[in-house]
Design an enzyme around this catalytic site. Sequence first.
Site, PDB file in Angstrom:
ATOM      1  N   ASP A 177       0.824  -1.214   0.000  1.00 54.10           N
ATOM      2  CA  ASP A 177       0.000   0.000   0.000  1.00 54.10           C
ATOM      3  C   ASP A 177       0.859   1.266   0.000  1.00 54.10           C
ATOM      4  O   ASP A 177       1.982   1.271   0.492  1.00 54.10           O
ATOM      5  CB  ASP A 177      -0.914  -0.010   1.241  1.00 54.10           C
ATOM      6  N   ILE A 234      -6.325  -4.696   7.810  1.00 53.04           N
ATOM      7  CA  ILE A 234      -6.109  -5.877   6.954  1.00 53.04           C
ATOM      8  C   ILE A 234      -6.729  -5.665   5.576  1.00 53.04           C
ATOM      9  O   ILE A 234      -6.351  -6.330   4.610  1.00 53.04           O
ATOM     10  CB  ILE A 234      -6.727  -7.143   7.623  1.00 53.04           C
ATOM     11  N   ARG A 241      -0.055   7.727  -2.756  1.00 53.27           N
ATOM     12  CA  ARG A 241       0.519   8.809  -1.939  1.00 53.27           C
ATOM     13  C   ARG A 241       1.981   9.064  -2.308  1.00 53.27           C
ATOM     14  O   ARG A 241       2.443  10.191  -2.306  1.00 53.27           O
ATOM     15  CB  ARG A 241       0.375   8.470  -0.443  1.00 53.27           C
ATOM     16  N   ASN A 272     -11.095  -2.734  -4.964  1.00 55.52           N
ATOM     17  CA  ASN A 272     -10.371  -1.759  -5.794  1.00 55.52           C
ATOM     18  C   ASN A 272     -11.054  -1.464  -7.142  1.00 55.52           C
ATOM     19  O   ASN A 272     -10.747  -0.461  -7.789  1.00 55.52           O
ATOM     20  CB  ASN A 272      -8.914  -2.196  -6.033  1.00 55.52           C
ATOM     21  N   ARG A 310       2.290  -4.811   6.184  1.00 64.83           N
ATOM     22  CA  ARG A 310       1.540  -3.785   5.452  1.00 64.83           C
ATOM     23  C   ARG A 310       2.386  -2.531   5.372  1.00 64.83           C
ATOM     24  O   ARG A 310       2.824  -1.999   6.405  1.00 64.83           O
ATOM     25  CB  ARG A 310       0.214  -3.440   6.126  1.00 64.83           C
TER      26      ARG A 310
HETATM   27  C1  IPE Z   1      -5.232  -2.726   0.063  1.00 69.62           C
HETATM   28  O1  IPE Z   1      -4.967  -1.402  -0.158  1.00 69.62           O
HETATM   29  C2  IPE Z   1      -5.269  -3.462  -1.240  1.00 69.62           C
HETATM   30  C3  IPE Z   1      -3.991  -3.590  -1.919  1.00 69.62           C
HETATM   31  C4  IPE Z   1      -2.822  -3.256  -1.472  1.00 69.62           C
HETATM   32  C5  IPE Z   1      -4.053  -4.220  -3.208  1.00 69.62           C
HETATM   33  P1  IPE Z   1      -6.149  -0.321  -0.251  1.00 69.62           P
HETATM   34  O2  IPE Z   1      -5.507   0.982  -0.492  1.00 69.62           O
HETATM   35  O3  IPE Z   1      -7.169  -0.759  -1.226  1.00 69.62           O
HETATM   36  O4  IPE Z   1      -6.776  -0.412   1.220  1.00 69.62           O
HETATM   37  P2  IPE Z   1      -7.689   0.634   1.996  1.00 69.62           P
HETATM   38  O5  IPE Z   1      -8.763   1.055   1.052  1.00 69.62           O
HETATM   39  O6  IPE Z   1      -6.817   1.787   2.379  1.00 69.62           O
HETATM   40  O7  IPE Z   1      -8.180  -0.106   3.183  1.00 69.62           O
HETATM   41  C1  IPE Z   2      -1.692   0.208  -3.289  1.00 72.27           C
HETATM   42  O1  IPE Z   2      -1.470   1.565  -3.349  1.00 72.27           O
HETATM   43  C2  IPE Z   2      -1.940  -0.403  -4.636  1.00 72.27           C
HETATM   44  C3  IPE Z   2      -3.334  -0.795  -4.873  1.00 72.27           C
HETATM   45  C4  IPE Z   2      -4.299  -0.774  -4.017  1.00 72.27           C
HETATM   46  C5  IPE Z   2      -3.644  -1.261  -6.205  1.00 72.27           C
HETATM   47  P1  IPE Z   2      -2.652   2.613  -3.319  1.00 72.27           P
HETATM   48  O2  IPE Z   2      -3.055   2.891  -4.718  1.00 72.27           O
HETATM   49  O3  IPE Z   2      -3.741   2.145  -2.432  1.00 72.27           O
HETATM   50  O4  IPE Z   2      -1.943   3.888  -2.720  1.00 72.27           O
HETATM   51  P2  IPE Z   2      -2.519   4.863  -1.623  1.00 72.27           P
HETATM   52  O5  IPE Z   2      -2.868   4.023  -0.435  1.00 72.27           O
HETATM   53  O6  IPE Z   2      -3.713   5.527  -2.212  1.00 72.27           O
HETATM   54  O7  IPE Z   2      -1.391   5.800  -1.357  1.00 72.27           O
HETATM   55 MG    MG Z   3      -4.118   2.374  -0.446  1.00 76.13          MG
END
Ligand code: IPE
Ligand code: IPE
Ligand code: MG
Length: 252
Positions: A23, A198, A27, A71, A191
Site C-alpha cells: 500500500d 487488513i 501517496r 479496488n 503492510r
Molecule cells: C489494500 O490497499 C489493497 C492492496 C494493497 C491491493 P487499499 O488501499 O485498497 O486499502 P484501503 O482502502 O486503504 O483499506
Molecule cells: C496500493 O497503493 C496499490 C493498490 C491498491 C492497487 P494505493 O493505490 O492504495 O496507494 P494509496 O494508499 O492511495 O497511497
Molecule cells: Mg491504499
Amino acid sequence: MSDTEPKTNELINIPQHVAIIMDGNGRWAQLRGKKRVVGHKNGVESVRAVVSTARKQGVKALTLFAFSSENWQRPEGEVSVLMDLFMYVLTREVKKLHKNNIRFQVIGDISRFSDKLQTMIKSSEVLTENNNAMVLSIAANYGGRWDIANAAKKIAEKAVVGDITTDQINEDVLAQEMSLANLPELDLLIRTGGDYRISNFLLWQAAYAELYFTDVLWPDFQDEELLKAMSCFDNRERRFGLTGEQIKNNNN
Ligand code: IPE
Ligand code: IPE
Ligand code: MG
C-alpha cells in the site's frame, strides 16, 4: 560488506510464508506532484526487489496483495492502468521467475479479468508449475471474505452430491478449500503505507501470522525494508495460545 567479513545480522527464524499488503503507491506519487498511476509503475520495482530478496533469504512462499475486490470501485482510468500494468509485468517478468525456479500463481476471482489477461495468467501458472524454489502468489481481485465464502461453496457442492456429511465439516476441511491451502502457514504479514488494517486480505490465513506495519510507502519498500521486517519477525516470540514458559521449555 565483503564476503570475508563476519555476518552479524544473519537471521535465525526465517518466515516460511510472507504476505504483503503493498500500500501507498498513490501517496508516493502525489508527494512528488505526480499522478497516482506513477506510484503503481514505481511499485513494480519493489515487487522485483522483494521477490528476489525473499527467495535469497529462503522464504518458501511470498504472497502479494496487488488488487482487492474493492479496488474495482476506483476511478476507471486508474483501474485500467492497473490492469495494463499487470499484463505488462506478466509478459516481461514470468520468464525471469521461471529461470529462478519460482512457481507463480494468482489467487482471487480472475473471471472478472479480460480474456487476454486470464489466458496470460493461466499460461504463466502452467509454465512455472513444477518450480520449487519459492511460490509467488499474486492476490488479484481477491478478498478474504470471498475466499471463505468460496471455500464454503465448494464444501456445500460436495455435501449436495454426498461426498461429505455435515458432521465431517470442520476447520481442516475448510482450510483445505481456501486459497494457499498447499503452502506453509502464513508466518509474517506486512503492510506498507502507514495504515493499521487488513483491508479484507488473508482473513482466514492470518489467524496466527505475526503482523508488521511500516510507514514506508510501497515504492520505497525494497531489500533493506524487507530484511528489517524479517529481522523484527526473528525477534518475536510466537506462543500460539501457550504460555511463554511452555514455549521456552519446548525449545530446549
Ligand atoms: C489494500 O490497499 C489493497 C492492496 C494493497 C491491493 P487499499 O488501499 O485498497 O486499502 P484501503 O482502502 O486503504 O483499506
Ligand atoms: C496500493 O497503493 C496499490 C493498490 C491498491 C492497487 P494505493 O493505490 O492504495 O496507494 P494509496 O494508499 O492511495 O497511497
Ligand atoms: Mg491504499
